[in-house]
Design an enzyme around this catalytic site. Structure first.
Site, PDB file in Angstrom:
ATOM      1  N   LYS A 227       0.036   5.810   8.734  1.00 43.62           N
ATOM      2  CA  LYS A 227       0.690   5.962   7.429  1.00 43.62           C
ATOM      3  C   LYS A 227      -0.342   6.044   6.316  1.00 43.62           C
ATOM      4  O   LYS A 227      -0.258   6.887   5.414  1.00 43.62           O
ATOM      5  CB  LYS A 227       1.644   4.797   7.205  1.00 43.62           C
ATOM      6  CG  LYS A 227       2.426   4.840   5.889  1.00 43.62           C
ATOM      7  CD  LYS A 227       1.777   4.050   4.761  1.00 43.62           C
ATOM      8  CE  LYS A 227       1.809   2.563   5.019  1.00 43.62           C
ATOM      9  NZ  LYS A 227       1.292   1.776   3.846  1.00 43.62           N
TER      10      LYS A 227
ATOM     11  N   LYS B  12      -6.948   1.127  -3.140  1.00 44.70           N
ATOM     12  CA  LYS B  12      -6.617   0.618  -1.802  1.00 44.70           C
ATOM     13  C   LYS B  12      -6.613   1.745  -0.769  1.00 44.70           C
ATOM     14  O   LYS B  12      -7.082   1.568   0.365  1.00 44.70           O
ATOM     15  CB  LYS B  12      -5.248  -0.072  -1.835  1.00 44.70           C
ATOM     16  CG  LYS B  12      -4.765  -0.573  -0.468  1.00 44.70           C
ATOM     17  CD  LYS B  12      -5.705  -1.621   0.118  1.00 44.70           C
ATOM     18  CE  LYS B  12      -5.328  -2.000   1.551  1.00 44.70           C
ATOM     19  NZ  LYS B  12      -3.971  -2.556   1.672  1.00 44.70           N
TER      20      LYS B  12
ATOM     21  N   THR C  71       0.867  -1.181   0.000  1.00 42.44           N
ATOM     22  CA  THR C  71       0.000   0.000   0.000  1.00 42.44           C
ATOM     23  C   THR C  71       0.900   1.225   0.000  1.00 42.44           C
ATOM     24  O   THR C  71       1.503   1.568   1.019  1.00 42.44           O
ATOM     25  CB  THR C  71      -0.906  -0.001   1.239  1.00 42.44           C
ATOM     26  OG1 THR C  71      -1.715  -1.182   1.224  1.00 42.44           O
ATOM     27  CG2 THR C  71      -1.814   1.223   1.252  1.00 42.44           C
TER      28      THR C  71
END
Length: 287
Positions: A238, A169, A93
């Site tokens: 993140k 995503k 990701t």
């Protein structure tokens, strides 16, 4: 079966390697730290001495933590050494900018590049039930079907531009993060008034909000079970940064993101950084 290389052996990557081995694939593995390689070697994985050796085995799949890790491992020199005709499937990701940068870097080296971030936890990876969000050259993706089908319960083809998979995503994780916050707040509200959190979870997960996110994470929040971490709180923060960057690129205001960042930041400060991201509920319970 297919020979494949795999790079990045954290919880998710190692689970996928185990799945591939169980399905009869020959898997050559490389990791920046040696312990996961040692453990998987005992199960039949082949140890690679370098990323180049992993590429020599076949198409390389990778699951690394973030933009910096992907850029460090798959730099220009490494891709040049892999040679024209090599294939890399990046399952991390990462940001849209990093996805574009990697696509350009691979193209310059003649290495086919496919983005395939995943939806699911390590136990789903071990069972071959991940949702794979895949984008890149159609013919390359088709050639990888024997591997993708063994890893995923469903392969979602999202076009020929790799960053489309990464943006998808990012958007999906942003949705899950909101679900975590909403459940944390609702369960805390119920508990403060003397109701059992598990009863609220049973109610919403069997009526208006069925599905693995609400059932799984709701149960974890009600039972305060955050170890082992399927996905750590630090990685959730993140991913919030990735969503903020993607929104800024198109001048989109996300009204809730700053408040959610504050919750994740506080949870990390409270010591929940390496626990499952559902642990943000403890910061909501005890602000």
């Amino acid at each position: 079966m297919t020979d494949v290389g795999y790079i990045g052996l954290g919880n998710m990557g190692a689970s996928m390697v185990r799945r591939l081995l169980e399905q009869g694939h020959s898997v050559t593995v490389w990791n920046r730290s040696g312990r996961p390689v040692d453990e998987l070697s005992k199960l039949g994985a082949v140890r690679a001495g370098s990323v180049a050796e992993a590429f020599a085995a076949g198409p390389v799949f990778s699951m690394l933590a973030d933009d910096a890790a992907v850029d460090a491992v798959f730099d220009d020199a490494t891709l040049a050494a892999a040679g024209a005709g090599a294939v890399h499937v990046n399952m991390a990701t990462i940001s849209v900018d990093a996805a574009k940068r990697q696509a350009e870097r691979h193209k310059a080296a003649g290495v086919s590049y496919v983005a395939s971030p995943v939806m699911g936890r390590p136990e789903m990876a071990a069972a071959g039930k991940l949702n794979l969000l895949v984008a890149g050259d159609d013919a390359t993706i088709t050639s990888l079907s024997p591997i993708l089908d063994d890893l995923g319960g469903r392969v979602w083809r999202l076009g020929d531009t790799p960053e489309r998979a990464n943006l998808t995503k990012i958007a999906m994780n942003y949705l899950v993060i909101h679900a975590l916050v909403a459940m944390s707040e609702s369960i805390a509200l119920a508990e403060k008034h003397g109701l059992a959190g598990k009863d609220l979870v049973e109610l919403f997960s069997q009526t208006v909000l069925p599905g693995p996110v609400y059932t799984g994470y709701g149960t974890a929040i009600a039972g305060k079970k955050y170890v082992p971490a399927g996905f750590a709180t630090v990685l959730g923060l993140k991913d919030l940064g990735l969503a903020a960057g993607a929104a800024a690129a198109v001048s989109l205001n996300l009204p809730t993101i700053d408040a959610i960042k504050d919750i994740f930041t506080a949870a990390i400060k409270d010591g929940y950084g390496e626990q499952d991201w559902a642990a943000i509920a403890e910061t909501v319970r005890n602000p």
